[in-house]
Design an enzyme around this catalytic site. Sequence first.
Site, PDB file in Angstrom:
ATOM      1  N   ALA A   1       0.857  -1.195   0.000  1.00 49.57           N
ATOM      2  CA  ALA A   1       0.000   0.000   0.000  1.00 49.57           C
ATOM      3  C   ALA A   1       0.890   1.241   0.000  1.00 49.57           C
ATOM      4  O   ALA A   1       2.089   1.160   0.265  1.00 49.57           O
ATOM      5  CB  ALA A   1      -0.881  -0.012   1.247  1.00 49.57           C
TER       6      ALA A   1
ATOM      7  N   GLN B   1       1.129   3.467   2.132  1.00 47.43           N
ATOM      8  CA  GLN B   1       1.724   3.646   3.469  1.00 47.43           C
ATOM      9  C   GLN B   1       2.325   2.345   4.005  1.00 47.43           C
ATOM     10  O   GLN B   1       2.374   2.118   5.209  1.00 47.43           O
ATOM     11  CB  GLN B   1       0.679   4.194   4.447  1.00 47.43           C
ATOM     12  CG  GLN B   1       0.437   5.689   4.297  1.00 47.43           C
ATOM     13  CD  GLN B   1       1.704   6.500   4.545  1.00 47.43           C
ATOM     14  OE1 GLN B   1       2.544   6.155   5.363  1.00 47.43           O
ATOM     15  NE2 GLN B   1       1.843   7.597   3.816  1.00 47.43           N
ATOM     16  N   SER B   2       2.775   1.481   3.108  1.00 51.05           N
ATOM     17  CA  SER B   2       3.318   0.183   3.523  1.00 51.05           C
ATOM     18  C   SER B   2       4.561   0.317   4.402  1.00 51.05           C
ATOM     19  O   SER B   2       5.543   0.965   4.020  1.00 51.05           O
ATOM     20  CB  SER B   2       3.673  -0.616   2.269  1.00 51.05           C
ATOM     21  OG  SER B   2       4.480  -1.727   2.602  1.00 51.05           O
ATOM     22  N   ASN B   3       4.509  -0.325   5.565  1.00 52.97           N
ATOM     23  CA  ASN B   3       5.700  -0.415   6.420  1.00 52.97           C
ATOM     24  C   ASN B   3       6.710  -1.372   5.811  1.00 52.97           C
ATOM     25  O   ASN B   3       7.916  -1.172   5.907  1.00 52.97           O
ATOM     26  CB  ASN B   3       5.310  -0.928   7.816  1.00 52.97           C
ATOM     27  CG  ASN B   3       4.295  -0.041   8.482  1.00 52.97           C
ATOM     28  OD1 ASN B   3       4.548   1.136   8.702  1.00 52.97           O
ATOM     29  ND2 ASN B   3       3.119  -0.587   8.776  1.00 52.97           N
TER      30      ASN B   3
ATOM     31  N   CYS C   1       7.291  -1.915   2.701  1.00 56.99           N
ATOM     32  CA  CYS C   1       8.041  -1.259   1.625  1.00 56.99           C
ATOM     33  C   CYS C   1       9.095  -0.319   2.202  1.00 56.99           C
ATOM     34  O   CYS C   1      10.236  -0.298   1.741  1.00 56.99           O
ATOM     35  CB  CYS C   1       7.088  -0.515   0.691  1.00 56.99           C
ATOM     36  SG  CYS C   1       6.138  -1.663  -0.354  1.00 56.99           S
TER      37      CYS C   1
END
Length: 321
Positions: free
Chosen positions: A71, A73-75, A77
């Site tokens: 997403a 706001q992916s952690n 990533c």
Amino acid sequence: MKSLARLHYAHLPTPIEPMPRITKALGGPDLWIKRDDQTGLALGGNKTRKLEFLVADAREKKARTLVTAGAAQSNHCRQTAAAAAKFGFDCILVLAGEPADQVSGNLFLDHILGAEIVWTRGETREHVLQNTYLDAQNEGRQPYLIPYGGSNPIGAAAYALAMRELKEQGAQPDWIVFPSSSGGTQAGMVLGARMFDLHAQILAISIDEKADDLKQRVAGLATETADFLDEPQEFQAEDILVNDEFLGGGYGVLSDLEREAISLFARYEGILLDPVYTGRAAGGMIKLIQAGYFTAGSTILFWHTGGAPALFADRYLPSLI
Ligand SMILES: *Cc1c(COP(=O)(O)O)cnc(C)c1O
């Protein structure tokens, strides 16, 4: 157990701390927290553990570019971008949606960490991820594909070993409660509990999926991970505990459940939860405590999986206070 290639950079073991003020405020059970929000690597989180093994594998395979998806706001990533930087890889992130006009929270950190970003814009994530991988391959960038959430047997193995860490810390909680989404954390935990003989009930609060589907996937991945580690074990959906009563409006849609949990942890223990995962899981746990789900006198370990950088996302920040 098979020995795995691993890069040791996570800050381990993560502390286990009591939460006396929340325990008192809720009138028991005895609440503790495992601080996997403090694993290191650009603000920490559960993906730091998985990436110790995934990035080691990428290195062994002589890759030069890490490619993954998530997403906006992916952690996962953000942590992959940090691991890529630390070990000298390029990083390409496939993020769901349209290019954002405001770059904040994890997305802001992705930029600071030097990741290249490809937006899915209307197409499916899997499709864009495959194409991005193939393009990188054709350009001679030697890409290594890390699946969504780092949830394959290599990533899940990290959480089997996290259970050995828990055992070595002497913790014997009756329950472990935490958020589950792509399922690698949970698959590793249930496998590790069997391998290292821990008796806690491992209760996942589902973030974005019906319990039956998530149980099936976690059981499958736990079985695969066991094979991968040469520790053959069969897991069935009924061995996996998932609560899906707190899906609310869907992935990343905030409600009072998350807001109240974030506020309680912040104001009673000085601990920052995140809006998407741990806020929802803690909110679910609080509701279950209030409903008398856990027997009196039991000990619960809330496993903090990280994610607080998303508190600073302009998508969430205005609705948090
Ligand atoms: C990715 C993530 C999870 C979910 O872990 P899975 O292994 O994908 O189930 C939970 N919490 C946070 C903060 C995460 O970033």
